[in-house]
Design an enzyme around this catalytic site. Structure first.
Site, PDB file in Angstrom:
ATOM      1  N   LYS A 112       0.817  -1.217   0.000  1.00 26.74           N
ATOM      2  CA  LYS A 112       0.000   0.000   0.000  1.00 26.74           C
ATOM      3  C   LYS A 112       0.849   1.264   0.000  1.00 26.74           C
ATOM      4  O   LYS A 112       0.393   2.319  -0.422  1.00 26.74           O
ATOM      5  CB  LYS A 112      -0.965  -0.022   1.177  1.00 26.74           C
ATOM      6  CG  LYS A 112      -2.007  -1.126   1.031  1.00 26.74           C
ATOM      7  CD  LYS A 112      -3.067  -1.108   2.097  1.00 26.74           C
ATOM      8  CE  LYS A 112      -4.149  -2.131   1.820  1.00 26.74           C
ATOM      9  NZ  LYS A 112      -3.680  -3.544   1.990  1.00 26.74           N
TER      10      LYS A 112
HETATM   11  C1  LIG Z   1      -4.313  -4.627   1.380  1.00 21.45           C
HETATM   12  C2  LIG Z   1      -3.540  -5.888   1.237  1.00 21.45           C
HETATM   13  C3  LIG Z   1      -3.919  -6.904   0.317  1.00 21.45           C
HETATM   14  C4  LIG Z   1      -5.163  -6.806  -0.524  1.00 21.45           C
HETATM   15  O1  LIG Z   1      -5.040  -5.846  -1.549  1.00 21.45           O
HETATM   16  P1  LIG Z   1      -6.350  -5.340  -2.339  1.00 21.45           P
HETATM   17  O2  LIG Z   1      -5.874  -4.210  -3.172  1.00 21.45           O
HETATM   18  O3  LIG Z   1      -7.297  -4.878  -1.258  1.00 21.45           O
HETATM   19  O4  LIG Z   1      -6.879  -6.467  -3.112  1.00 21.45           O
HETATM   20  C5  LIG Z   1      -3.097  -8.012   0.200  1.00 21.45           C
HETATM   21  N1  LIG Z   1      -1.994  -8.160   0.946  1.00 21.45           N
HETATM   22  C6  LIG Z   1      -1.597  -7.213   1.854  1.00 21.45           C
HETATM   23  C7  LIG Z   1      -0.378  -7.452   2.663  1.00 21.45           C
HETATM   24  C8  LIG Z   1      -2.352  -6.054   2.014  1.00 21.45           C
HETATM   25  O5  LIG Z   1      -1.956  -5.123   2.929  1.00 21.45           O
END
Ligand SMILES: *Cc1c(COP(=O)(O)O)cnc(C)c1O
Length: 472
Positions: A112
């Site tokens: 993120k």
């Molecule tokens: C947020 C997250 C996901 C999921 O990603 P999306 O974009 O919501 O599908 C997967 N793995 C980790 C470690 C995350 O923080």
């Protein structure tokens, strides 16, 4: 460059407005009215460029001149210079034509950061030009909150309030939120559950007077800018592995569908993407959808991969809009039906359209432990539980072995040390730049699960009034 709402009943906006509003006024999500196209020659020319240089070329047409080129370039450069690996998103080979792209070298060790680090800078830039401020409020069960806090610290025009359920996030996650001592940053432990935190956030947004008085905003994963910025690493991986000469597939551990949607967007822009494999944990609504065409709500159970413990994936609406041929009124109807009945069935023609690009598979907690151990024994790489799902579904849905497949590693193993240690006997250490995380001083506030108390707290502390901060 204009953006339209997936529900067809909100004003068309340019990029800077889409960035700041997040959700469209009709409740829909913004998508480009037309997808910018990159030619094979343009992709070829990217192969030898740095991550930041490719990012600028990919993002620029989507921004459509609403941020000046020089400013955009500088923000991108600064963002990725702050990552803990020179390659920013290194590719590692873990099998024949099988690759791992490490997306966890940002400040909070999860993918993120790629989008939020740049979104925070874009927000500040656009707000400064307009002479405005915003108050960002969000609820988190872990990763999003810390990434948002790191993204908005030291930004002059942003106050951030992140609510987390007291005693229910991991220690690493909590400390990543509470040890950032910067003006305008407020980590708040709520005496309640994650759902209580989300309800409090909704209550703030539903109070229209409060909402406009504090110019409330959100940086959750429905914000188009986050999807856009994530397109970049799909392009980087593909051109490093031979695109556009060659097609490349991706496997993505999926929760809100934001990450894998960016891969689909890259394909829409002309990138030679072969398959996109959606990986779920035992909360498998998306897996069931791609199997049967039926999206049907079931309860959410906690798993070893908490960032994927999701009931309904909000970004799926952007794919639905495409499956329904860009008909916003139809999207509204389908979603109203879904809300009412808890299920929707997509017909075969539309399902095959989606299946033309997507595959899906699922993995439960036992499988996660097995994959972490197996990959460690065969390659020496430690995977976090989310990344393990990506690797597993890449193998399950492997089509043509001559096509390289890239699994996206979405979190650093040290973010989920207990699961990794249980599977391998090795406790992954935090990277050296944050090895002192457990020695840093925590600053956070504790509030009751009470909307009035939260509003009062925000009134006292927003607008840079940190003197009123009540420390713990
Ligand atoms: C947020 C997250 C996901 C999921 O990603 P999306 O974009 O919501 O599908 C997967 N793995 C980790 C470690 C995350 O923080």
């Amino acid at each position: 460059m204009k953006y339209v709402s997936t529900r067809g009943d909100a004003p068309e906006l340019a990029f800077d407005d889409v960035l700041l509003v997040g959700l469209a006024t009709d409740g829909g999500l913004y998508v480009p009215a037309e997808w910018p196209q990159f030619s094979p020659a343009e992709f070829e020319a990217m192969a030898d460029l740095s991550y930041a240089e490719i990012a600028f070329r990919v993002i620029r047409p989507f921004v459509g001149g609403t941020i000046a080129d020089d400013a955009l370039k500088a923000m991108i450069k600064e963002t990725y210079a702050g990552f803990g690996h020179d390659a920013v998103a290194p590719l590692k080979q873990i099998g024949t034509n099988e690759w791992l792209m490490e997306l966890f070298h940002g400040p909070t060790l999860a993918f993120k950061d790629f989008a939020l680090q740049l979104v925070g800078r874009m927000f500040d830039h656009v707000l400064a030009a307009r002479g405005e401020r915003v108050t960002i409020i969000g609820a988190t069960s872990g990763d999003t909150g810390s990434a948002a806090i790191e993204a908005c610290r030291d930004r002059d025009n942003i106050d951030v309030y992140i609510l987390f359920p007291e005693g229910r996030v991991s220690e690493v996650q909590q400390r990543q939120m509470t040890t950032v001592d910067a003006a305008g940053i407020h980590a708040i432990a709520v005496d309640g559950t994650f759902d209580d935190c989300q309800d409090l956030v909704k209550a703030m947004f539903n109070d229209s007077q409060f909402r406009s008085a504090h110019n409330l905003s959100a940086v959750n994963s429905i914000n188009w800018a986050r999807v856009l910025i994530q397109i970049v690493y799909y392009v980087v991986a593909a051109v490093r592995l031979g695109a556009p000469r060659r097609a490349v597939s991706f496997a993505v551990p999926t929760g809100n569908f934001g990450n894998v949607l960016a891969g689909w967007a890259a394909w829409k822009c002309g990138l030679t993407v072969d398959r996109l494999v959606v990986g779920t944990n035992s909360n498998d609504i998306l897996f069931r959808f791609f199997e049967t065409g039926e999206m049907k709500i079931a309860g959410v159970e906690p798993t070893l991969s908490p960032s994927m413990d999701i009931q309904v994936s909000s970004n799926f609406e952007r794919l639905l809009f495409d499956m329904l041929d860009g008909d916003g009124a139809a999207v509204r109807e389908w979603l109203a039906d879904f809300r009412e009945t808890g299920a929707m069935l997509v017909d075969d023609r539309r399902l095959s359209k989606a299946r033309g690009k997507f595959d899906a598979a699922r993995l439960d907690d036992d499988g996660i432990r097995w994959v972490i151990r197996n990959v460690f024994e065969n390659t020496g790489e430690l995977l976090d539980p989310h990344s393990a799902i990506g690797v597993d579904v890449a193998r399950k849905c492997r089509g043509d072995n001559a096509v390289p497949i890239v699994s996206l590693a979405t979190a650093h193993p040290a973010k989920f040390p207990d699961a990794v240690e249980a599977a391998t006997g090795i406790r992954p250490p935090l990277p050296s730049r944050m090895a002192d995380l457990f020695d840093r001083v925590e600053t956070f506030d504790t509030l009751a699960n009470d909307a009035a108390a939260l509003q009062d707290f925000i009134r006292r502390t927003a607008g840079g009034k940190d003197a009123a901060k009540v420390g713990t």
